[in-house]
Write a protein that holds these residues in place. Structure first.
Motif, PDB file in Angstrom:
ATOM      1  N   ALA A  25      34.233 -13.467 133.468  1.00 44.13           N
ATOM      2  CA  ALA A  25      34.604 -14.591 134.318  1.00 44.13           C
ATOM      3  C   ALA A  25      35.388 -15.660 133.570  1.00 44.13           C
ATOM      4  CB  ALA A  25      33.357 -15.207 134.943  1.00 44.13           C
ATOM      5  N   PHE A  26      35.229 -15.724 132.252  1.00 43.04           N
ATOM      6  CA  PHE A  26      35.932 -16.743 131.477  1.00 43.04           C
ATOM      7  C   PHE A  26      37.236 -16.214 130.912  1.00 43.04           C
ATOM      8  CE2 PHE A  26      31.404 -17.866 131.246  1.00 43.04           C
ATOM      9  CZ  PHE A  26      31.475 -19.053 131.929  1.00 43.04           C
ATOM     10  N   GLY A  27      37.598 -14.997 131.276  1.00 40.78           N
ATOM     11  CA  GLY A  27      38.865 -14.430 130.856  1.00 40.78           C
ATOM     12  C   GLY A  27      38.753 -13.522 129.652  1.00 40.78           C
ATOM     13  N   LEU A  28      39.847 -12.854 129.364  1.00 38.54           N
ATOM     14  CA  LEU A  28      39.897 -11.889 128.276  1.00 38.54           C
ATOM     15  C   LEU A  28      39.630 -12.537 126.922  1.00 38.54           C
ATOM     16  CD1 LEU A  28      40.441  -9.067 127.217  1.00 38.54           C
ATOM     17  CD2 LEU A  28      42.882  -9.594 127.250  1.00 38.54           C
ATOM     18  N   MET A  32      36.533 -11.612 124.476  1.00 38.46           N
ATOM     19  CA  MET A  32      36.774 -11.056 123.145  1.00 38.46           C
ATOM     20  C   MET A  32      36.095 -11.896 122.064  1.00 38.46           C
ATOM     21  SD  MET A  32      38.175  -8.295 123.871  1.00 38.46           S
ATOM     22  CE  MET A  32      38.507  -7.715 122.223  1.00 38.46           C
ATOM     23  N   ARG A  33      36.015 -13.221 122.257  1.00 41.61           N
ATOM     24  CA  ARG A  33      35.285 -14.070 121.302  1.00 41.61           C
ATOM     25  C   ARG A  33      33.798 -13.724 121.321  1.00 41.61           C
ATOM     26  NH1 ARG A  33      39.190 -17.889 122.883  1.00 41.61           N
ATOM     27  NH2 ARG A  33      37.867 -18.844 124.451  1.00 41.61           N
ATOM     28  N   VAL A  34      33.243 -13.499 122.523  1.00 41.94           N
ATOM     29  CA  VAL A  34      31.840 -13.092 122.635  1.00 41.94           C
ATOM     30  C   VAL A  34      31.648 -11.754 121.931  1.00 41.94           C
ATOM     31  CG1 VAL A  34      30.054 -12.334 124.251  1.00 41.94           C
ATOM     32  CG2 VAL A  34      31.394 -14.389 124.742  1.00 41.94           C
ATOM     33  N   GLU A  43      25.566  -4.548 120.802  1.00 43.18           N
ATOM     34  CA  GLU A  43      26.504  -3.928 121.724  1.00 43.18           C
ATOM     35  C   GLU A  43      26.602  -4.803 122.963  1.00 43.18           C
ATOM     36  OE1 GLU A  43      24.260  -0.270 122.015  1.00 43.18           O
ATOM     37  OE2 GLU A  43      25.970   0.784 121.138  1.00 43.18           O
ATOM     38  N   LEU A  44      27.737  -4.753 123.636  1.00 44.55           N
ATOM     39  CA  LEU A  44      27.942  -5.529 124.857  1.00 44.55           C
ATOM     40  C   LEU A  44      27.984  -4.605 126.064  1.00 44.55           C
ATOM     41  CD1 LEU A  44      30.685  -8.102 123.832  1.00 44.55           C
ATOM     42  CD2 LEU A  44      28.230  -8.416 123.967  1.00 44.55           C
ATOM     43  N   SER A  45      27.540  -5.140 127.187  1.00 47.15           N
ATOM     44  CA  SER A  45      27.598  -4.425 128.457  1.00 47.15           C
ATOM     45  C   SER A  45      28.375  -5.275 129.449  1.00 47.15           C
ATOM     46  CB  SER A  45      26.187  -4.194 129.005  1.00 47.15           C
ATOM     47  OG  SER A  45      25.464  -3.365 128.138  1.00 47.15           O
ATOM     48  N   GLY A  46      29.268  -4.640 130.194  1.00 51.41           N
ATOM     49  CA  GLY A  46      30.006  -5.330 131.241  1.00 51.41           C
ATOM     50  C   GLY A  46      29.203  -5.289 132.530  1.00 51.41           C
ATOM     51  N   LEU A  54      37.298  -3.929 133.990  1.00 54.79           N
ATOM     52  CA  LEU A  54      37.614  -2.698 133.274  1.00 54.79           C
ATOM     53  C   LEU A  54      38.493  -2.945 132.053  1.00 54.79           C
ATOM     54  CD1 LEU A  54      37.585   0.354 132.946  1.00 54.79           C
ATOM     55  CD2 LEU A  54      39.402   0.481 134.667  1.00 54.79           C
ATOM     56  N   ASP A  55      39.550  -3.710 132.205  1.00 62.55           N
ATOM     57  CA  ASP A  55      40.452  -3.956 131.074  1.00 62.55           C
ATOM     58  C   ASP A  55      39.763  -4.736 129.965  1.00 62.55           C
ATOM     59  OD1 ASP A  55      43.270  -2.957 131.895  1.00 62.55           O
ATOM     60  OD2 ASP A  55      42.464  -3.942 133.665  1.00 62.55           O
ATOM     61  N   VAL A  56      38.939  -5.714 130.341  1.00 59.92           N
ATOM     62  CA  VAL A  56      38.194  -6.491 129.347  1.00 59.92           C
ATOM     63  C   VAL A  56      37.237  -5.563 128.604  1.00 59.92           C
ATOM     64  CG1 VAL A  56      36.523  -8.359 129.011  1.00 59.92           C
ATOM     65  CG2 VAL A  56      38.363  -8.626 130.668  1.00 59.92           C
TER      66      VAL A  56
END
Length: 119
Positions: A25-28, A32-34, A43-46, A54-56
């Motif tokens: 929600a805060f953008g790409l 990417m900083r997160v 690990e991160l989960s979308g 998807l692109d993020v």
């Protein structure tokens, strides 16, 4: 080309297992900083809106998975052209031929759901 494996998972389970969830929600750039902060072993989960994120998700090197819930995909497909469909193996691939996230809002299809401000 980046590939995302679509899986359904519980956010409570992910937190308990020492993983982080993110919503783009805060953008790409913010996502990417997160991801960079979490690269110390997490690990991160979308979460939510797989077509939008998807692109993020594909750009995150420490991605565990991108949630893929039928109700989110159904709504995204109703309201946007360009929603990616998983292959038989459950793989989603961003459309690199389209600019940005590749989604186009279907204004005419969304109009029946329009609610006036304040009501």
């Amino acid at each position: 080309m980046a590939v995302v494996q679509a899986r359904t998972a519980s956010s409570a389970f992910l937190r308990a297992a020492g993983r982080l969830g993110f919503v783009g929600a805060f953008g790409l750039s913010a996502s990417m900083r997160v991801a960079a902060l979490a690269a110390v072993g997490l690990e991160l989960s979308g979460h939510c809106a797989p077509a939008l994120h998807l692109d993020v998700a594909a750009a995150v090197p420490n991605l565990r998975h991108l949630e893929y819930f039928h109700d989110h995909v159904r709504i995204e497909s109703m309201l946007f052209d360009g929603v990616a469909s998983p292959t038989a193996g459950g793989v989603l691939r961003p459309d690199r031929s389209a600019p940005g996230h590749g989604l186009t809002f279907k204004t005419a299809d969304a109009n029946p759901y329009l609610v006036a401000a304040g009501g």
